[in-house]
Design a protein around this motif. Sequence first.
Motif, PDB file in Angstrom:
ATOM      1  N   GLN A  18       0.826  -1.209   0.000  1.00  0.00           N
ATOM      2  CA  GLN A  18       0.000   0.000   0.000  1.00  0.00           C
ATOM      3  C   GLN A  18       0.862   1.262   0.000  1.00  0.00           C
ATOM      4  O   GLN A  18       0.546   2.244  -0.681  1.00  0.00           O
ATOM      5  N   ARG A  19       1.961   1.210   0.779  1.00  0.00           N
ATOM      6  CA  ARG A  19       2.857   2.365   0.825  1.00  0.00           C
ATOM      7  C   ARG A  19       3.492   2.620  -0.536  1.00  0.00           C
ATOM      8  O   ARG A  19       3.569   3.765  -1.002  1.00  0.00           O
ATOM      9  N   LEU A  20       3.933   1.543  -1.179  1.00  0.00           N
ATOM     10  CA  LEU A  20       4.554   1.680  -2.504  1.00  0.00           C
ATOM     11  C   LEU A  20       3.544   2.184  -3.533  1.00  0.00           C
ATOM     12  O   LEU A  20       3.878   3.003  -4.392  1.00  0.00           O
ATOM     13  N   THR A  21       2.310   1.679  -3.427  1.00  0.00           N
ATOM     14  CA  THR A  21       1.259   2.132  -4.349  1.00  0.00           C
ATOM     15  C   THR A  21       0.971   3.614  -4.157  1.00  0.00           C
ATOM     16  O   THR A  21       0.858   4.383  -5.122  1.00  0.00           O
ATOM     17  N   ALA A  22       0.860   4.048  -2.863  1.00  0.00           N
ATOM     18  CA  ALA A  22       0.594   5.464  -2.558  1.00  0.00           C
ATOM     19  C   ALA A  22       1.737   6.343  -3.034  1.00  0.00           C
ATOM     20  O   ALA A  22       1.516   7.421  -3.614  1.00  0.00           O
ATOM     21  N   GLN A  23       2.992   5.892  -2.833  1.00  0.00           N
ATOM     22  CA  GLN A  23       4.135   6.678  -3.268  1.00  0.00           C
ATOM     23  C   GLN A  23       4.180   6.765  -4.784  1.00  0.00           C
ATOM     24  O   GLN A  23       4.524   7.805  -5.355  1.00  0.00           O
ATOM     25  N   GLY A  24       3.809   5.664  -5.434  1.00  0.00           N
ATOM     26  CA  GLY A  24       3.761   5.679  -6.895  1.00  0.00           C
ATOM     27  C   GLY A  24       2.724   6.654  -7.416  1.00  0.00           C
ATOM     28  O   GLY A  24       2.951   7.364  -8.406  1.00  0.00           O
ATOM     29  N   GLN A  25       1.577   6.722  -6.736  1.00  0.00           N
ATOM     30  CA  GLN A  25       0.533   7.667  -7.125  1.00  0.00           C
ATOM     31  C   GLN A  25       0.996   9.106  -6.945  1.00  0.00           C
ATOM     32  O   GLN A  25       0.727   9.967  -7.793  1.00  0.00           O
ATOM     33  N   ILE A  26       1.687   9.374  -5.822  1.00  0.00           N
ATOM     34  CA  ILE A  26       2.208  10.723  -5.591  1.00  0.00           C
ATOM     35  C   ILE A  26       3.239  11.088  -6.645  1.00  0.00           C
ATOM     36  O   ILE A  26       3.261  12.213  -7.157  1.00  0.00           O
ATOM     37  N   THR A  27       4.101  10.132  -7.004  1.00  0.00           N
ATOM     38  CA  THR A  27       5.110  10.387  -8.044  1.00  0.00           C
ATOM     39  C   THR A  27       4.439  10.719  -9.361  1.00  0.00           C
ATOM     40  O   THR A  27       4.851  11.655 -10.071  1.00  0.00           O
ATOM     41  N   ASP A  28       3.385   9.973  -9.698  1.00  0.00           N
ATOM     42  CA  ASP A  28       2.652  10.249 -10.939  1.00  0.00           C
ATOM     43  C   ASP A  28       2.002  11.628 -10.898  1.00  0.00           C
ATOM     44  O   ASP A  28       2.039  12.380 -11.887  1.00  0.00           O
ATOM     45  N   ARG A  29       1.401  11.965  -9.754  1.00  0.00           N
ATOM     46  CA  ARG A  29       0.781  13.287  -9.606  1.00  0.00           C
ATOM     47  C   ARG A  29       1.819  14.393  -9.713  1.00  0.00           C
ATOM     48  O   ARG A  29       1.577  15.432 -10.345  1.00  0.00           O
ATOM     49  N   PHE A  30       2.976  14.181  -9.097  1.00  0.00           N
ATOM     50  CA  PHE A  30       4.047  15.174  -9.120  1.00  0.00           C
ATOM     51  C   PHE A  30       4.538  15.395 -10.545  1.00  0.00           C
ATOM     52  O   PHE A  30       4.677  16.533 -11.012  1.00  0.00           O
ATOM     53  N   THR A  31       4.778  14.296 -11.261  1.00  0.00           N
ATOM     54  CA  THR A  31       5.273  14.397 -12.641  1.00  0.00           C
ATOM     55  C   THR A  31       4.271  15.125 -13.534  1.00  0.00           C
ATOM     56  O   THR A  31       4.640  16.007 -14.327  1.00  0.00           O
ATOM     57  N   LYS A  32       2.994  14.782 -13.389  1.00  0.00           N
ATOM     58  CA  LYS A  32       1.957  15.421 -14.196  1.00  0.00           C
ATOM     59  C   LYS A  32       1.852  16.911 -13.886  1.00  0.00           C
ATOM     60  O   LYS A  32       1.719  17.747 -14.800  1.00  0.00           O
ATOM     61  N   ALA A  33       1.918  17.260 -12.590  1.00  0.00           N
ATOM     62  CA  ALA A  33       1.811  18.665 -12.191  1.00  0.00           C
ATOM     63  C   ALA A  33       2.973  19.483 -12.732  1.00  0.00           C
ATOM     64  O   ALA A  33       2.791  20.614 -13.201  1.00  0.00           O
ATOM     65  N   VAL A  34       4.179  18.938 -12.680  1.00  0.00           N
ATOM     66  CA  VAL A  34       5.352  19.645 -13.191  1.00  0.00           C
ATOM     67  C   VAL A  34       5.224  19.857 -14.700  1.00  0.00           C
ATOM     68  O   VAL A  34       5.558  20.927 -15.226  1.00  0.00           O
ATOM     69  N   GLU A  35       4.735  18.835 -15.409  1.00  0.00           N
ATOM     70  CA  GLU A  35       4.531  18.981 -16.862  1.00  0.00           C
ATOM     71  C   GLU A  35       3.518  20.077 -17.161  1.00  0.00           C
ATOM     72  O   GLU A  35       3.705  20.884 -18.080  1.00  0.00           O
TER      73      GLU A  35
END
Length: 281
Positions: free
Chosen positions: A34-51
């Motif tokens: 669950q932690r890895l999944t949540a961190q992966g979601q945050i990473t995806d959100r971060f990458t999208k926001a920066v783009e």
Amino acid sequence: MAIGGLVTAVGSILSVLFVAIGLYITNEANREQQRLTAQGQITDRFTKAVEQLGQPGMEKLDVRLGAIYALERIMRDSTVDQAAVIDILAAFVRIHAPIERATALPTKPPVLDSPTVDIQAALTVLGRRDVTRDGSSLDGLTARITTPDLTETDLAGVNLSLANLARANLTGANLTSANLSYANLTDTHLRFADLDHVDLSNANLAGANLTGANLTAANLTRANLTGANLAGAKLSGAGLFDANLNHADLTGADLTQAHLTCARTDERTIFPADVPRPAQC
């Protein structure tokens, strides 16, 4: 029979222990997943926001605004990502609201254009971050910014040298040790703001409302305080060398050990009854 019963009891206990250990290991594995999944979601959100933040043009203004507030949400959701978000937003402000640097500092603050709302939004998000989770410095955030309302925000240590903050509402804001040298603070609301050890040298504070502000040990060398309201302000140990205090109201201000050498005054300058006017140089 006694021995057989004991063996049976021990076997039952061991079975229960094995089951408990198995459940614990399974739960730990599930939590890690669950932690890895949540961190992966945050990473995806971060990458999208920066783009999205990097999309240029006024037609993409709403996209950039969405990215700024998405980054703020990430900053709230993930403590470890706050430093990266701060760096991204600070870089966005520096790049998209740059100051034209001269070879020498001007004698007066420059007249600067009003910024777009995305620059204002980025600074607002930076100002209302949870400072207890900071892992990065905001030094170097130097830009032309006009922020309409930053009431009680925390901008301690921020470098806003040469920034245009005219008429901004900074009531109760924390600007401790901030760099506001040469900043345009004309008619700015700074009531009860914390400006302890702030650098306001050569800043334009004409007409500013500094009622009750904490300016302890502030550097106000050559600052323009014409018509400023400093009633009840704490100016103990402040440096006011060659500051312009014409028409300024310092009623009830604490000027203990303040350095007033060559400070300029006129007949409309109001000093506390126990403070002599500085000699004119």
